[in-house]
Design a protein around this motif. Sequence first.
Motif, mmCIF file in Angstrom:
data_model
loop_
_atom_site.group_PDB
_atom_site.id
_atom_site.type_symbol
_atom_site.label_atom_id
_atom_site.label_comp_id
_atom_site.label_asym_id
_atom_site.label_seq_id
_atom_site.Cartn_x
_atom_site.Cartn_y
_atom_site.Cartn_z
ATOM 1 N N ILE A 168 -3.755 -16.989 -22.686
ATOM 2 C CA ILE A 168 -3.148 -15.779 -22.123
ATOM 3 C C ILE A 168 -4.210 -14.936 -21.414
ATOM 4 C CG2 ILE A 168 -2.020 -13.593 -22.709
ATOM 5 C CD1 ILE A 168 -0.679 -15.091 -25.050
ATOM 6 N N ILE A 169 -5.385 -14.825 -22.045
ATOM 7 C CA ILE A 169 -6.472 -14.035 -21.466
ATOM 8 C C ILE A 169 -6.878 -14.610 -20.116
ATOM 9 C CG2 ILE A 169 -8.914 -13.428 -21.732
ATOM 10 C CD1 ILE A 169 -8.323 -13.373 -24.807
ATOM 11 N N ARG A 170 -7.095 -15.914 -20.068
ATOM 12 C CA ARG A 170 -7.526 -16.545 -18.823
ATOM 13 C C ARG A 170 -6.467 -16.398 -17.735
ATOM 14 N NH1 ARG A 170 -10.547 -20.263 -22.334
ATOM 15 N NH2 ARG A 170 -12.715 -20.227 -21.593
ATOM 16 N N ASP A 171 -5.206 -16.648 -18.080
ATOM 17 C CA ASP A 171 -4.131 -16.555 -17.086
ATOM 18 C C ASP A 171 -4.008 -15.132 -16.549
ATOM 19 O OD1 ASP A 171 -3.625 -19.221 -17.435
ATOM 20 O OD2 ASP A 171 -1.847 -18.942 -18.692
ATOM 21 N N GLU A 180 -13.971 -16.518 -13.349
ATOM 22 C CA GLU A 180 -14.642 -16.908 -14.590
ATOM 23 C C GLU A 180 -15.982 -17.558 -14.256
ATOM 24 O OE1 GLU A 180 -13.726 -19.158 -18.841
ATOM 25 O OE2 GLU A 180 -12.340 -19.414 -17.152
ATOM 26 N N VAL A 181 -17.066 -16.974 -14.750
ATOM 27 C CA VAL A 181 -18.410 -17.456 -14.458
ATOM 28 C C VAL A 181 -19.175 -17.612 -15.764
ATOM 29 C CG1 VAL A 181 -20.563 -17.031 -13.198
ATOM 30 C CG2 VAL A 181 -18.393 -16.210 -12.253
ATOM 31 N N ARG A 298 -3.363 -3.618 -19.680
ATOM 32 C CA ARG A 298 -2.405 -4.636 -19.225
ATOM 33 C C ARG A 298 -2.610 -5.930 -20.008
ATOM 34 N NH1 ARG A 298 -4.003 -5.382 -14.101
ATOM 35 N NH2 ARG A 298 -2.811 -3.572 -13.388
ATOM 36 N N LEU A 299 -3.863 -6.308 -20.215
ATOM 37 C CA LEU A 299 -4.162 -7.538 -20.951
ATOM 38 C C LEU A 299 -3.684 -7.449 -22.393
ATOM 39 C CD1 LEU A 299 -5.600 -10.291 -21.260
ATOM 40 C CD2 LEU A 299 -7.722 -9.027 -21.708
ATOM 41 N N VAL A 300 -3.996 -6.348 -23.069
ATOM 42 C CA VAL A 300 -3.610 -6.183 -24.476
ATOM 43 C C VAL A 300 -2.095 -6.135 -24.617
ATOM 44 C CG1 VAL A 300 -3.701 -4.603 -26.434
ATOM 45 C CG2 VAL A 300 -5.786 -5.094 -25.143
ATOM 46 N N ARG A 301 -1.422 -5.433 -23.700
ATOM 47 C CA ARG A 301 0.049 -5.378 -23.754
ATOM 48 C C ARG A 301 0.646 -6.784 -23.633
ATOM 49 N NH1 ARG A 301 -0.427 -0.821 -20.374
ATOM 50 N NH2 ARG A 301 0.137 -2.085 -18.568
#
Length: 634
Positions: A168-171, A180-181, A298-301
């Motif tokens: 979910i985090i990556r998407d 992503e590095v 937004r990510l946490v939601r």
Amino acid sequence: MEWKEARSDARRCLFRSTFITRFSRCVLTRVSLTAPYPKRTHTCGELTLAHAGIHVTLTGWLLPERKVSKTMSFFPIKDFSGITQLVVRKGHENAHLTTLSEIPVESTIAIEGQVLVRPELSRRDVSTGQIEVQILVNEDLRARFRYLDLRRTALADNIRKRSQVARIIRDTLHDDGFLEVETPLLLKSTPEGAREFLVPSRVGQSTAQHDANHTPLFYALPQSPQQPKQLLICSGAVDKYFQIAKCFRDEDGRKDRQPEFTQIDLEMAFVSWGVDSNIFSSNAWRVGGHEVRVVIERLVRRIWQKVEEITLPSSFRVITYNEAMTRYGSDKPDTRIDLEIQDITPSLPIHAQASFEDLGDILEAIILRPSESCSFFRASEECNYENERNVSRSVIADSNLLNWLSEQREHAHLNKTLRLSSGDTIWLSRRHKIPEGGSTALGRLRTRISELAQARGDYVPHKIPHFLWVTEFPLFTRADPDKEFLACGRWSSTHHPFTAPMWQDIEAMYAGRIDQVRGQHYDLVLNGVEIGGGSVRVHDAAMQEYIFSQVLQLSDAEKSSFDHLLHALKSGAPPHGGIALGFDRLMAILCKTPTIRDVIAFPKTGAGTDPLFRSPAAINEEVLSQYGVRPTRC
């Protein structure tokens, strides 16, 4: 059939081995089989409500099991002084405890567990009838046989959920335009704050012509990808960076810390340096980096919606460090606890106010009323505060209503202001007006009362998650014992040395009023747990040089560790900022487990060791000599 027998033998071994290992939370076996075994801390007849929440070791004779359900059983344990009821929960979390049912009645056992208060309707009018002892699995033994422990449904589910959240985090971040590095794991040691893990190397030994003594060379494992990610932003090649990064800190073990841990790391170019009223209607967020806030919320939601099926608010509450310390006594407060601290100095007589003012102190209080604080009232009565200096407790009664604070004068006006009446309890503490560090005496007391109330069953925290941003931390501190080994009496950075000051406090910093400088630093807190922290960075080379030289007073050798960063800033760096979320802590909350070790496939113990792979381990002198390292013996 052979496999079943082998598995059964292995499970029995888990318990029989406990007497020859370091004890963690619970052990049980027949004493006659193995040794050494632990010394008991209490007898079976002496435990009372006053012992609620503590860990105990009991020895005695096992009496017949009483099954309550498929997942819970009671086992009495008896010695010369009486009987204590043991509670065993046999669900997937503690599957190994089914072995206790196989131990013959009247066997001599030793157990270690936690004292809990029985539910109100289950209490009995006998010596130990108010409490019970909950048995848990031996954590060290679980770590040694982790590959067997991972067969348990609970742990396997946690690992799967961790993978789901990582996806979910990556998407989410890819959808937001983040790149992503991967950043290096072998870097140079720098004085950033925490102790580092050092890696000796043969690389460069033959080329170190400047060093005739062949001084050993070391890499340092990164405390975080802080410098590499800032350099990525300075390069202009990456506008939004993220990484699920491995980090390493040589710190003392705790339930929410590991020597190696994982963080959700991100950095953004061209972030703000102040309030944008078009984004947030509230002016509570007065630091820069609101772009980072928008991304994280937004990510946490999205994580909570997909994993927990809970819809979180569109934005999270924001308070300053000063408000957090003043109202809750903590820089990571659990706002579910309905107890607040109040400054009662303005309510004191004029001469008393003047006395506090002259010393730069205030008088704080937590007031509990039977009608309003019933969940915490009994816990407050039993709470031990002997380890807290400058803390006192007064139980208001008719006999002391007019002189509970001082014998010299009546308290009618003070009582009216504070709404005190007979039956109330008031906790008092004196502290410096300007808060420092991570907690105050009453803040620690507030947490302790809450934990005791939970152990008693009087208080159940809200299930709705309480997210909170804490901002405007002091930029520099002398109150962090974890950094004193590097600071040696100097100022140290509250966050790290690359955090920018609030623009309102830049003048104070250059004028030498270091204690008045606030940083553009923000922490994300969930239910009293810090799950992330970040800041707007210094992007001006002259300001960064001033902080290194004049504020932190780094030596030339210490400053040289950051030459590459200073050069990058001089080459043209955009305003930038970022944050790191503790992935392990986040997963522990989502998996509803008190320890991050239950969400890591192969964790270290609380002491930082790995019983499975037997690390850390000694290396023989012949190998060490190849790295130019010579062991010393005391």
